[in-house]
Every structure is written in structure tokens, then in C-alpha cells.
Design a protein around this motif. Structure first.
Motif, PDB file in Angstrom:
ATOM      1  N   ARG A  92      10.969   2.987  11.735  1.00  0.00           N
ATOM      2  CA  ARG A  92      10.461   1.664  11.351  1.00  0.00           C
ATOM      3  C   ARG A  92      10.126   0.802  12.571  1.00  0.00           C
ATOM      4  O   ARG A  92       9.095   0.131  12.600  1.00  0.00           O
ATOM      5  CB  ARG A  92      11.503   0.968  10.463  1.00  0.00           C
ATOM      6  CG  ARG A  92      11.098  -0.363   9.961  1.00  0.00           C
ATOM      7  CD  ARG A  92      10.030  -0.210   8.938  1.00  0.00           C
ATOM      8  NE  ARG A  92       9.684  -1.535   8.436  1.00  0.00           N
ATOM      9  CZ  ARG A  92       8.792  -1.757   7.546  1.00  0.00           C
ATOM     10  NH1 ARG A  92       8.137  -0.763   7.029  1.00  0.00           N
ATOM     11  NH2 ARG A  92       8.520  -2.962   7.142  1.00  0.00           N
ATOM     12  N   ASP A  93      10.992   0.792  13.583  1.00  0.00           N
ATOM     13  CA  ASP A  93      10.740  -0.015  14.783  1.00  0.00           C
ATOM     14  C   ASP A  93       9.482   0.460  15.501  1.00  0.00           C
ATOM     15  O   ASP A  93       8.687  -0.348  15.988  1.00  0.00           O
ATOM     16  CB  ASP A  93      11.940   0.035  15.733  1.00  0.00           C
ATOM     17  CG  ASP A  93      13.157  -0.662  15.157  1.00  0.00           C
ATOM     18  OD1 ASP A  93      12.980  -1.549  14.293  1.00  0.00           O
ATOM     19  OD2 ASP A  93      14.286  -0.309  15.558  1.00  0.00           O
ATOM     20  N   ASP A  96       6.524  -0.750  13.516  1.00  0.00           N
ATOM     21  CA  ASP A  96       6.334  -2.189  13.711  1.00  0.00           C
ATOM     22  C   ASP A  96       5.677  -2.484  15.053  1.00  0.00           C
ATOM     23  O   ASP A  96       4.818  -3.364  15.157  1.00  0.00           O
ATOM     24  CB  ASP A  96       7.669  -2.932  13.612  1.00  0.00           C
ATOM     25  CG  ASP A  96       8.209  -2.965  12.196  1.00  0.00           C
ATOM     26  OD1 ASP A  96       7.435  -2.688  11.245  1.00  0.00           O
ATOM     27  OD2 ASP A  96       9.413  -3.266  12.028  1.00  0.00           O
ATOM     28  N   GLU A  97       6.059  -1.733  16.076  1.00  0.00           N
ATOM     29  CA  GLU A  97       5.483  -1.932  17.414  1.00  0.00           C
ATOM     30  C   GLU A  97       3.990  -1.595  17.425  1.00  0.00           C
ATOM     31  O   GLU A  97       3.164  -2.351  17.940  1.00  0.00           O
ATOM     32  CB  GLU A  97       6.225  -1.054  18.421  1.00  0.00           C
ATOM     33  CG  GLU A  97       5.702  -1.151  19.830  1.00  0.00           C
ATOM     34  CD  GLU A  97       6.412  -0.170  20.750  1.00  0.00           C
ATOM     35  OE1 GLU A  97       5.718   0.452  21.562  1.00  0.00           O
ATOM     36  OE2 GLU A  97       7.646  -0.034  20.636  1.00  0.00           O
ATOM     37  N   ALA A 100       2.018  -4.219  15.454  1.00  0.00           N
ATOM     38  CA  ALA A 100       1.791  -5.466  16.200  1.00  0.00           C
ATOM     39  C   ALA A 100       0.585  -5.310  17.130  1.00  0.00           C
ATOM     40  O   ALA A 100      -0.246  -6.235  17.235  1.00  0.00           O
ATOM     41  CB  ALA A 100       3.037  -5.849  16.983  1.00  0.00           C
ATOM     42  N   TYR A 123      -0.834  -0.111   8.755  1.00  0.00           N
ATOM     43  CA  TYR A 123      -0.217  -0.562   7.502  1.00  0.00           C
ATOM     44  C   TYR A 123       0.307   0.635   6.716  1.00  0.00           C
ATOM     45  O   TYR A 123       1.415   0.598   6.175  1.00  0.00           O
ATOM     46  CB  TYR A 123      -1.223  -1.312   6.634  1.00  0.00           C
ATOM     47  CG  TYR A 123      -1.312  -2.795   6.878  1.00  0.00           C
ATOM     48  CD1 TYR A 123      -0.189  -3.615   6.797  1.00  0.00           C
ATOM     49  CD2 TYR A 123      -2.534  -3.394   7.152  1.00  0.00           C
ATOM     50  CE1 TYR A 123      -0.277  -4.980   6.988  1.00  0.00           C
ATOM     51  CE2 TYR A 123      -2.630  -4.757   7.346  1.00  0.00           C
ATOM     52  CZ  TYR A 123      -1.499  -5.554   7.261  1.00  0.00           C
ATOM     53  OH  TYR A 123      -1.596  -6.897   7.448  1.00  0.00           O
ATOM     54  N   ALA A 126       3.410   1.949   8.091  1.00  0.00           N
ATOM     55  CA  ALA A 126       4.528   1.045   7.814  1.00  0.00           C
ATOM     56  C   ALA A 126       4.864   1.014   6.319  1.00  0.00           C
ATOM     57  O   ALA A 126       5.670   0.200   5.879  1.00  0.00           O
ATOM     58  CB  ALA A 126       4.198  -0.361   8.317  1.00  0.00           C
TER      59      ALA A 126
END
Length: 170
Positions: A92-93, A96-97, A100, A123, A126
Motif C-alpha cells: 500500500r505504501d 501511495d508513493e 502521488a 488508481y 491502489a
């Protein structure tokens, strides 16, 4: 390839189902009473809506695949740089990176279908399918509006850069 086969098998099963349901609707209408005609018309509406939905989804997938092929030909497809858990799921991290960065890229070039395409992939990675679909639809729309001109401009720039490199080579 597996996804395509699954999609076509599912689509074929749905079409068979729609034909069966539609035939039942016709039988209800042929019965001739007011109640059965009403139910028959209502039953016929369901396959029509289902076929429309299937057609729209198929068009969406075909357009998205065309964009992917064009982006691949340009060397612009996003690289899979996501970390995975031992079970193979996307971290997940990490997602997210990458997301961004893709969002920032899209904010810098909001009229570039390529950035919207890459944002849609982020998207999707994620697990936000609804936003992934909206971002891909935006990419498709922008490509339809600006795609041909932008692609020709990119090719012209690449050709000019190639000629400049060739001219410098002894």
C-alpha cells in the motif's frame, strides 16, 4: 491474455442469457393478456439494458487498449516499480508513493492524455477502481480531442531529434 479470454467467455455467457431472457419476454407478449404483455415488455427491457452495458464496457476496454498500445509504442507505459508483499499483493505504501507522483504529473499537464492514463494505472494499483475508470475515461476523451495532434507533434519532435543526432554522428 487470460483477462481477454475471461472477458470474452463472460460476454458470450451474458449474450446467451440475454437471448434466453428475451425469448421469455416474447413468449409473455405472445400470450396476449394485459398482464403478460406488461411483464413481457419489462422482461425485454432487461436484455436491452444488459446489451447496452456490455457494448459500452467493450468500447471502453478497446479504447483503453488502443491508448496502451500507443503509449507502449512511444515507450511511455508506466514501469511496474511497486513493491509487493510476500503473498504477491501490492504494498500500500508503495502504491501511495507512485500515486502521488502520477497525480503531480497529471496536475502539471492536465491536458495530456498520457498522464491521465498513467494516473488511471496508479488508481488501479491502489485498488480504487471507480477513480481508475474515471481517469481512463478522461485519457480517452483527451486522446480523442488532442490525441492525433499531440501524437503527430511528438513524432515530429522525435524525428527532428533523431535527425539532429544523425547530423552530429560522423
Amino acid at each position: 491474455m487470460r483477462a481477454k479470454v475471461t472477458y470474452f467467455v463472460t460476454a458470450a455467457v451474458l449474450v446467451v442469457y440475454f437471448v434466453l431472457v428475451g425469448s421469455r419476454g416474447v413468449l409473455l407478449i405472445e400470450n396476449g393478456s394485459a398482464v403478460t404483455i406488461t411483464f413481457g415488455v419489462a422482461v425485454l427491457v432487461l436484455p436491452v439494458i444488459g446489451l447496452w452495458f456490455l457494448w459500452k464496457n467493450t468500447q471502453f476496454v478497446r479504447r483503453a487498449n488502443r491508448l496502451a498500445a500507443e503509449l507502449d509504442a512511444e515507450g511511455g507505459l508506466p514501469v511496474d516499480e511497486l513493491k509487493r508483499t510476500p503473498g504477491g499483493r501490492i504494498d500500500r505504501d508503495s502504491a501511495d508513493e507512485v500515486f502521488a507522483r502520477r497525480r503531480a504529473e497529471t496536475e502539471e499537464a492536465p491536458e495530456d492524455w498520457r498522464s491521465w492514463f498513467r494516473l488511471a494505472v496508479a488508481y488501479h494499483d491502489a485498488r480504487d477502481v471507480a477513480r481508475a475508470r474515471k481517469a481512463m475515461q478522461r485519457a480517452i476523451t483527451l486522446h480523442g480531442t488532442h490525441g492525433t495532434h499531440a501524437t503527430q507533434a511528438t513524432r515530429a519532435t522525435n524525428n527532428e531529434n533523431g535527425r539532429a543526432r544523425d547530423a552530429r554522428t560522423p
